[in-house]
Scaffold this motif. Sequence first.
Motif, mmCIF file in Angstrom:
data_model
loop_
_atom_site.group_PDB
_atom_site.id
_atom_site.type_symbol
_atom_site.label_atom_id
_atom_site.label_comp_id
_atom_site.label_asym_id
_atom_site.label_seq_id
_atom_site.Cartn_x
_atom_site.Cartn_y
_atom_site.Cartn_z
ATOM 1 N N UNK A 28 -7.954 34.447 21.109
ATOM 2 C CA UNK A 28 -6.379 33.831 21.180
ATOM 3 C C UNK A 28 -5.949 33.583 22.599
ATOM 4 N N UNK A 29 -6.562 34.384 23.772
ATOM 5 C CA UNK A 29 -5.692 34.034 24.996
ATOM 6 C C UNK A 29 -6.667 32.702 25.602
ATOM 7 N N UNK A 30 -7.788 32.271 24.967
ATOM 8 C CA UNK A 30 -8.447 31.227 25.129
ATOM 9 C C UNK A 30 -7.978 30.103 24.438
ATOM 10 N N UNK A 31 -7.144 30.254 23.641
ATOM 11 C CA UNK A 31 -6.628 29.247 22.423
ATOM 12 C C UNK A 31 -7.610 28.758 21.471
ATOM 13 N N UNK A 32 -8.486 29.359 21.052
ATOM 14 C CA UNK A 32 -9.433 29.086 20.001
ATOM 15 C C UNK A 32 -8.690 29.283 18.770
ATOM 16 N N UNK A 65 -21.963 37.242 15.217
ATOM 17 C CA UNK A 65 -21.296 35.870 15.115
ATOM 18 C C UNK A 65 -20.958 35.088 16.476
ATOM 19 N N UNK A 66 -21.287 33.672 16.340
ATOM 20 C CA UNK A 66 -21.246 32.960 17.928
ATOM 21 C C UNK A 66 -19.927 32.159 17.969
ATOM 22 N N UNK A 67 -19.414 32.202 18.907
ATOM 23 C CA UNK A 67 -18.375 31.356 19.044
ATOM 24 C C UNK A 67 -18.442 30.657 20.555
ATOM 25 N N UNK A 68 -17.709 29.646 21.028
ATOM 26 C CA UNK A 68 -17.437 29.240 22.369
ATOM 27 C C UNK A 68 -16.012 28.858 22.811
ATOM 28 N N UNK A 69 -15.841 29.326 24.162
ATOM 29 C CA UNK A 69 -14.659 29.249 24.465
ATOM 30 C C UNK A 69 -14.212 28.707 25.841
ATOM 31 N N UNK A 70 -13.262 28.490 26.216
ATOM 32 C CA UNK A 70 -13.035 27.738 27.752
ATOM 33 C C UNK A 70 -12.339 28.850 28.523
ATOM 34 N N UNK A 71 -12.695 29.053 29.596
ATOM 35 C CA UNK A 71 -11.690 29.981 30.339
ATOM 36 C C UNK A 71 -11.757 29.277 31.918
ATOM 37 N N UNK A 77 -20.195 30.929 25.977
ATOM 38 C CA UNK A 77 -20.693 31.231 24.756
ATOM 39 C C UNK A 77 -20.712 32.554 24.601
ATOM 40 N N UNK A 78 -20.293 32.940 23.484
ATOM 41 C CA UNK A 78 -19.907 34.310 23.135
ATOM 42 C C UNK A 78 -20.651 34.856 21.772
ATOM 43 N N UNK A 79 -21.297 35.825 21.723
ATOM 44 C CA UNK A 79 -21.689 36.539 20.522
ATOM 45 C C UNK A 79 -21.322 37.875 20.424
#
Length: 692
Positions: A28-32, A65-71, A77-79
């Motif tokens: 949410x905070x990374x607007x994904x 589960x894998x995802x990727x975000x920008x900060x 890359x986050x699992x």
Amino acid sequence: MDLSNIRNIGISAHIDSGKTTLTERILYYTQRIDRMHEVRGRDGVGATMDSMELERERGITIASAATHVGWGSHHVNLIDTPGHVDFTIEVERALRVLDGAVLILCAVAGVQSQSITVDRQMRRYNVPRLAFVNKCDRFGANPMRVTRQLQEKLKHNAVMMQIPLGLEAEHEGVVDLVRMQACRFEGDNGERLVWGDVPASLQHEADARREILLDAASLYSDELAEAVLEGRETDVLIHEAVRRGVLLRELTPVFVGSAYKNKGVQLLMDAVVRYLPNPGEVENEALDLSGEDERTVTLSGDREHDLVALAFKLEDRPYGQLTYFRVYQGTLTRGDTVFNTRSGKKIRVGRLVRMHADEMEDIESAAAGDIVALFGADCSSGDTLTSGARVSMTSMHVPEPVVSLAVKPADTRAQARLAKALRRFSKEDPTFRVLSDADTGETLIRGMGELHLDVYLERIRREFGAEVVVGQPRVAYRETIGRRVAFDYTHKKQSGGAGQFARVSGYVEQVLGSDFDFESGVVGGNIPMQFIPSCEKGFRSALEEGPYAGFPVQGLRVVLEDGAYHRVDSSDTAFQTACRAAFRDAYGRARPMVLEPLMLVSAEGPGEFQGDMIGSLMQRRGIIVGTTEDNGFVRVDAHVPLAEMFGYATVLRSMTQGKANFTMEFARYSPAPENVAAELVQAYAAKRKGTM
């Protein structure tokens, strides 16, 4: 993207510590995502990373589960990994490919049984980590006590980077011990950070904790040590020193907050990009397959070098196999041809994607440091993909399954569907095994526990529409011997066709900590060198089904000392046959015994039920190895035979009014009691008699 701006991290913790809730806030905070959902939310949507219907129903994470975000300028890359020990392989393969991790701890329960297991996995793969003490809004929360537990139970050099601004119902933020300012999280979802002075009531504690932080960080920076002595330390110097300690895996910074109440998450993400390593700062090694010695080589991480990537997870999708992999060196572009170093097969790169839970985003290329997925790759979990380099990444640790069930299709229509499901799941999950009982013809599935197999059975029904009939759970017993005995056996066959001759002599003995050791002390050419491997192969084949109770044999050393051969009649088959017969002859005289798997069971609940929990474990032949009381809660650790643990979840819930839970993982094998062994031996004898 520059390698220094990439972070590959995992979120790991004991079950129900808030991993998926924290990940939802990060998204949410990374607007994904534009709206947050809860694991057990009333709207029925469920958390983003729990994309499987079964996960949302049960409120637990089953598959990583894998995802990727920008900060900021960083790509993360986050699992998100499961917390239940039955799905430990998901944690294993995630940590195998990650550069850093966040260890979440409950501010009330502190260091729990699975926290210890996860920490052990992080140490196995040399993963630096941060600690986040979650649930500071709960009654009984005490992050300071949890930090002490990190130091005492997990032997971490844990140092608090923050202290809570209020606890329990009054928790409203944190005090940053580097900036020496208080931060409150305002807005509907805690998205607005408001900085201010440290409250007077917390000033003394903040000063004391900052001194501890500076003392710990100064060990990793002479410049900071000098600055502290002169009273001119800066935020930058502190951050640099803490980062060095983290990269050396000698310092664990501790952060606090409440993911559910939207407090502390943004500052934790700041810490992730500030302290955890980028892919270029982690030394990754591979085995050089071009020589006979398979020496270890260090991968450069250079995107211009030969491609080296590790496949760490498989999923069977409607459009083919989806392979998750981590790129360690080089660049992979759509349309390239790569090689599977295990099978030698060529793989053409068709569709490359980045994953966001169960959603896919097509990409053109992936470079060193990336975690992406590939459609249509003919490979297995643990395979290495290269552009031609003869190297192989070391595989991950795969624990042995300990529980098995007999399954069969309820009708003919379900037969093909069941077979398809079992093929898919056994390929996706290395701890899920499928085998056939040679005597009864039954299909057996093996896994890490009741929940593990129960989830797969439910998936077979839902995803494949196959109704199955399930037998009683079975325990993975083993056999071994109790004393050393000699053998001297001659195999002769002269009637009908070519003759066979082989003589083997030596001894067998028990060896702890090993499945099987074979040694040859044959001298003088009494057994030609080309037949020594045949002897080892013959003994190994005899271990698959022990003559005593029909279970695999382990903890055995065979020493071959002498023998004889015939120039015409000796062969590979003759020596294998002789060794199998010699083993059977010696085994009955070696005081065989049955080994049963002992599980480390950790039952946790309110202190008022301590006596009931201890009693229930001892009734199951459990040996209590420790009890821990803290803040009104108690944890009882015991070694309990797996055979006695079936159905324990229901018993524990009923005796504690649903307030206690337990985790269970394999500890070791131990000799089974005589009455248990006698029943197993009788059952094996009856089974053999019925098949004769």
